[in-house]
Design a protein around this motif. Structure first.
Motif, PDB file in Angstrom:
ATOM      1  N   THR A   4       5.470   2.713   9.871  1.00 26.37           N
ATOM      2  CA  THR A   4       5.598   3.130   8.476  1.00 26.37           C
ATOM      3  C   THR A   4       5.341   4.616   8.363  1.00 26.37           C
ATOM      4  O   THR A   4       4.709   5.213   9.239  1.00 26.37           O
ATOM      5  CB  THR A   4       4.623   2.354   7.573  1.00 26.37           C
ATOM      6  OG1 THR A   4       4.819   2.754   6.215  1.00 26.37           O
ATOM      7  CG2 THR A   4       3.182   2.638   7.966  1.00 26.37           C
ATOM      8  N   GLY A  59       4.890   7.889   5.117  1.00 26.01           N
ATOM      9  CA  GLY A  59       4.736   8.105   3.684  1.00 26.01           C
ATOM     10  C   GLY A  59       4.691   9.575   3.313  1.00 26.01           C
ATOM     11  O   GLY A  59       4.365  10.436   4.131  1.00 26.01           O
ATOM     12  N   GLU A  83       1.379  -2.002   8.796  1.00 22.60           N
ATOM     13  CA  GLU A  83       2.020  -1.677   7.517  1.00 22.60           C
ATOM     14  C   GLU A  83       0.989  -1.668   6.392  1.00 22.60           C
ATOM     15  O   GLU A  83       1.012  -0.812   5.497  1.00 22.60           O
ATOM     16  CB  GLU A  83       3.129  -2.687   7.218  1.00 22.60           C
ATOM     17  CG  GLU A  83       4.371  -2.502   8.078  1.00 22.60           C
ATOM     18  CD  GLU A  83       5.426  -3.553   7.788  1.00 22.60           C
ATOM     19  OE1 GLU A  83       5.160  -4.438   6.930  1.00 22.60           O
ATOM     20  OE2 GLU A  83       6.510  -3.497   8.406  1.00 22.60           O
ATOM     21  N   GLU A  84       0.073  -2.631   6.446  1.00 23.63           N
ATOM     22  CA  GLU A  84      -0.987  -2.680   5.442  1.00 23.63           C
ATOM     23  C   GLU A  84      -1.921  -1.475   5.570  1.00 23.63           C
ATOM     24  O   GLU A  84      -2.403  -0.941   4.566  1.00 23.63           O
ATOM     25  CB  GLU A  84      -1.774  -3.981   5.589  1.00 23.63           C
ATOM     26  CG  GLU A  84      -2.759  -4.231   4.464  1.00 23.63           C
ATOM     27  CD  GLU A  84      -3.410  -5.592   4.551  1.00 23.63           C
ATOM     28  OE1 GLU A  84      -4.387  -5.807   3.807  1.00 23.63           O
ATOM     29  OE2 GLU A  84      -2.964  -6.420   5.373  1.00 23.63           O
ATOM     30  N   GLY A 117      -0.990   1.505   6.511  1.00 22.09           N
ATOM     31  CA  GLY A 117      -0.284   2.598   5.856  1.00 22.09           C
ATOM     32  C   GLY A 117      -0.331   2.498   4.349  1.00 22.09           C
ATOM     33  O   GLY A 117      -0.412   3.519   3.648  1.00 22.09           O
ATOM     34  N   GLN A 118      -0.328   1.280   3.832  1.00 24.40           N
ATOM     35  CA  GLN A 118      -0.387   1.088   2.381  1.00 24.40           C
ATOM     36  C   GLN A 118      -1.756   1.465   1.834  1.00 24.40           C
ATOM     37  O   GLN A 118      -1.855   2.061   0.753  1.00 24.40           O
ATOM     38  CB  GLN A 118      -0.064  -0.377   2.053  1.00 24.40           C
ATOM     39  CG  GLN A 118       0.158  -0.643   0.583  1.00 24.40           C
ATOM     40  CD  GLN A 118       1.358   0.105   0.014  1.00 24.40           C
ATOM     41  OE1 GLN A 118       2.336   0.332   0.706  1.00 24.40           O
ATOM     42  NE2 GLN A 118       1.265   0.493  -1.245  1.00 24.40           N
ATOM     43  N   LYS A 165      -1.952   5.224   1.494  1.00 23.06           N
ATOM     44  CA  LYS A 165      -0.764   5.797   0.862  1.00 23.06           C
ATOM     45  C   LYS A 165      -1.065   7.155   0.238  1.00 23.06           C
ATOM     46  O   LYS A 165      -2.043   7.317  -0.495  1.00 23.06           O
ATOM     47  CB  LYS A 165      -0.234   4.831  -0.198  1.00 23.06           C
ATOM     48  CG  LYS A 165       1.079   5.282  -0.831  1.00 23.06           C
ATOM     49  CD  LYS A 165       1.573   4.258  -1.841  1.00 23.06           C
ATOM     50  CE  LYS A 165       2.886   4.720  -2.472  1.00 23.06           C
ATOM     51  NZ  LYS A 165       3.395   3.730  -3.464  1.00 23.06           N
TER      52      LYS A 165
END
Length: 849
Positions: free
Chosen positions: A729, A731, A820-821, A823-824, A827
């Motif tokens: 991921t 951002g 992925e979590e 990266g979230q 964010k």
């Protein structure tokens, strides 16, 4: 020729002596091990195994007065020989394997041999077996022997590791190491080959004399060694490659005060002959000066900023060799300041602002003591931050927005949004009105701090900010975080620490403050004795952080490990250069037997023999508990001090055994690289930097952060490159936070900018806290708290003690989904997340929980 003629007779004499005593043989083995570990004396121009054998045989013989008795133990013989080497002048007058009267040697023949520094005549009485030993090598040999004697006297029977197991090489021994390329030097080529002395030996002697004259009392010892034949030389290659090896020069500095002074005073102007010699040697650097005492004398001046003084030796050595050996700059490589880049900001060391920091603290301390409108007066003010004990990698710089009166220079257009606040410990007058409940105590402290902050604002206009966790005072460009340790907790903590029961201290906040107070006081005293200590600590902390170990090593741990290098420095002298001290730090981390030995750091000689006995008993008890707990160490890194004999303060929970093993491996690799650069040269221009570069491929996954979202972006050493792996991921950077504030001038705009300042805000730390809360059993996090833009992830492995026998412990896990979590959660702060290695499958084909 004489050496070859009497080789068999000399060997037979030595053989007969050693056949008569087993202890002599064992003592000789100890001596040879001792000498081989000291690679700077086990050389062509100093000592070797054969000469040691002859020396022991000679001192056992009647001709030398039977200094060694065959009834002695091996350890006693070793001590006698070492003492003889270090303190006796007899072998400078002449030693004989047989009584001199048997040789019929005249005094004139003996006097002719006095050109050699020491005399040890063989069985013929005509050959000095020590004819290869130079004066410089002899002085170093004596110095090593004296150092070994000191070690034996100080540590009694506990000096085995230092005397026989520690490698002493050029890179680790000398404070300043120089490598010289003489391959095309006209002065050396002009010497030719056919001489009584080889040209390599003449060159060694000339360089030694020049540097000794140039450095004067700045150095205790100058050692010059030139290996004339390549290390991989084959006899079939002939002599064409002889002389291609560089000359190695080692300088042992005398003291910080002498070695790094700016001015050297030469002869008085009235002494014309000495003035001529002085000017001939120094050339254009010589100048006539009048000094404060009225004396007019020749001098040399090496002007530089205070934070550059450690490089003065380099400037002197290079000037002397340029002038007298006509050496080009590319032929000289002096390892002194090559690691300074990791401590500098904009090409300058921030320690140059330490004076302003201390002035700000003194102002705050004075004003706190003068406060008379609070219920209890302030009795003691103690700084706790590493910046006050010269141990901070980047001590805070004055911030333009945290002054009582705002005025921005025209050159300042931006300022940092985040500023660090330095802990300051306050103790109040004694009182019996303190509550007993721990929660009530903390609330009372907060009330005191708020009242103190308000008084400072009203009386002196200082800027104070308060939160639930701390009260910060801003003055003179710096921020200070006030902490209180009340007198009842202090007396309880002191008595518990002295009795060795400190682990039961309550509450934990007071315990931490007390430990930090004791540590800070102890380290402050150390810096006064070893001024180079601060620079070595800073390099060590930078290295630990650069390799992403910040989560597992408290700063106090690094300070204590480096302190051990200065306090128990045998078989070396205490380091007087930052590179040498840093190299020894790496070797200590790599080679210390943490599993079977405690590291005892006694800075002020406070520990008695009974204390040391208690420390070792506590350590053994700790290791026995580990055996009962199936190999899980309670304290993997056991560091004992006078205020923390049970290693409870800084290493009780971290590092773990696996983390300690990992950092030891990193330290060994960095030490080997650093040693190779110093003695053999760097294969490319980036090699020095590689000591502080960590390979991201050593992690299972990597998180890259937006550099402009870091709290101190100027501390970033090397921007991380995108690792090879699967991009999970990425951002965009958030617009809510910027690491810089624009300064446009004008009081109103400056006040608005000051309101946006964030004290002690570190988004990396908060991001890590969130990840650990969410995934504490899934992976380990590795980061650089000083200025890194990468976070390493390693998948957590279940310990056998914690693992259930049921297969329900193993569940399906999606590493891509987890990342992925990650990266979230980050964010706006996370730039990208990369998967390099997936977790290993369990026995049933599923991922471990």
């Amino acid at each position: 020729m004489l050496e070859d003629m009497f080789l068999e007779e000399n060997s037979e004499f030595v053989r007969k002596v050693f056949l008569e005593s087993r202890s002599l043989v064992e003592a000789l083995i100890l001596l040879k091990v001792w000498a081989r570990q000291r690679r700077t004396v086990y050389t062509h121009d100093c000592i070797n195994g054969y000469l040691l054998s002859v020396l022991v045989a000679c001192l056992t013989a009647q001709s030398a007065g039977n200094i060694v008795s065959k009834s002695m133990t091996a350890r006693q013989i070793f001590r006698v020989i070492i003492k003889y080497i270090g303190t006796s002048n007899a072998w400078e007058k002449g030693l004989f394997l047989h009584p001199p009267r048997q040789y019929n040697i005249s005094k004139e023949d003996v006097n002719q041999q006095k050109k050699f520094p020491i005399l040890l005549f063989d069985v013929s009485g005509h050959l000095n077996l020590m004819f290869r030993m130079t004066r410089a090598a002899f002085l170093e040999l004596k110095d090593e022997a004296v150092s070994t004697l000191n070690c034996l006297e100080k540590h009694k029977d506990d000096g085995f590791e230092e005397i026989f197991m520690t490698k002493v090489d050029f890179a680790s021994k000398f404070d300043s190491c120089l490598r010289i390329n003489m391959k095309e030097n006209s002065r050396v080529l002009g010497l030719g080959f056919c001489m009584d002395e080889e040209r390599w030996r003449v060159c060694e002697r000339d360089i030694h004399l020049l540097l000794s004259q140039g450095l004067t009392d700045r150095s205790k010892l100058v050692r010059v060694v030139w290996r004339n034949s390549p290390s991989n030389w084959n006899i079939h290659d002939g002599f064409m490659k002889f002389g291609e090896e560089p000359v190695l020069v080692g300088v042992l500095l005398s003291s910080q005060e002498k070695s790094f002074r700016i001015v050297d005073i030469g002869p008085s102007a009235e002494n014309k002959d000495e003035v001529i010699k002085f000017r001939k040697f120094w050339g254009e650097k010589a100048e006539l000066r009048r000094f404060k005492d009225g004396n007019i004398a020749e001098s040399t001046v090496w002007e530089c900023d205070p934070w550059e003084r450690h490089a003065i030796i380099k400037r002197i050595v290079e000037y002397v060799l340029h002038r007298h050996f006509k050496l080009a700059s590319q032929d000289l490589f002096h390892s002194v300041d090559q690691l300074d880049f990791c401590l500098h900001l904009n090409g300058k060391d921030p320690v140059s602002h330490s004076g302003k920091l201390m002035e700000a603290f003194e102002t705050l301390s004075k004003r706190l003591r003068l406060l008379d409108d609070i219920p209890l007066k302030v009795s003691t003010v103690q700084p706790l931050d590493p910046a006050f004990r010269h141990a901070s990698v980047f001590p805070p710089l004055p911030h333009p927005l945290v002054h009582e009166k705002l005025s921005i220079k025209s050159t300042e257009s931006i300022a940092l949004t985040c500023i660090p606040s330095m802990d300051v410990l306050i103790q109040l007058e004694g009182s019996g009105n303190w509550p007993l409940d721990p929660v009530a105590i903390e609330r009372t402290k907060s009330a005191f701090l708020l009242r103190i902050g308000k008084s400072l604002e009203e009386r002196w206009g200082m800027i104070c900010t308060a939160s639930e966790e701390e009260v910060n005072v801003h003055t003179s460009g710096f921020s200070f975080s006030l902490k209180i340790l009340h007198e009842r907790a202090l007396s309880t903590l002191t008595s518990l620490a002295m009795s060795g029961k400190g682990k039961s201290i309550h509450p934990s906040i007071d315990k931490e403050l007390f430990m930090k107070s004791q540590h800070s006081s102890m380290i402050n005293g150390l810096h006064g004795r070893f001024p180079m200590y601060g620079s070595v600590v800073r390099l060590a902390k930078r290295w630990v952080s650069a390799h992403l170990f910040s989560s597992y090593f408290a700063e106090e741990v690094i300070e204590l490990v480096v302190a051990h290098l200065f306090l128990r420095h045998f078989p070396f002298h205490a380091p007087c250069s930052r590179i040498t001290g840093f190299l020894r730090f790496l070797r200590l981390l790599a080679n210390f037997d943490w599993a079977y030995s405690p590291l005892v750091v006694d800075i002020n000689n406070d520990l008695t023999s009974e204390d040391e006995k208690d420390i070792y008993e506590n350590f053994l008890s700790c290791r026995k508990m580990e055996e009962k707990n199936e190999g899980e160490m309670d304290v993997a890194m056991y560091i004992a001090t006078s205020y923390d004999k049970q290693s409870q303060a800084w290493t009780k929970f971290s590092p773990s055994k696996l983390v300690l093993k990992r950092i030891a491996s990193y330290a060994r690799s960095s030490a080997d690289l650093l040693t190779g650069i110093i003695t053999d040269g760097a294969p490319n221009e980036y090699t020095w930097e590689c000591v502080f570069r960590t390979p991201l491929t050593n992690y299972d996954a990597v998180i890259l952060l937006h550099p402009n979202k870091l709290p101190q972006p100027q501390h970033l050493l090397f921007p991380s490159q995108q690792p090879k792996g699967k991009l999970v991921t990425w951002g965009k950077p958030s617009k809510d936070f910027n690491c810089y504030l624009p300064l446009k001038g004008g009081t109103k705009s400056l006040m608005e900018a000051r309101d946006k300042i964030l004290v002690n805000f570190d988004p990396t730390r908060y991001f890590l806290r969130d990840l650990q809360s969410e995934f504490h059993d899934t992976f380990k996090l590795w980061y650089d708290k000083i200025g890194g833009d990468a976070i390493g992830i390693t998948w957590e492995k279940n310990n056998s003690k914690k693992r259930r026998r049921d297969e329900e412990e193993e569940i399906k896990m999606d590493p891509l989904g987890i990342l992925e979590e990650v990266g979230q959660i980050g964010k706006g702060f996370v730039k990208s997340v990369h998967l390099l290695k997936a977790p290993k499958l369990g026995q049933n084909g599923r991922f471990p929980k």
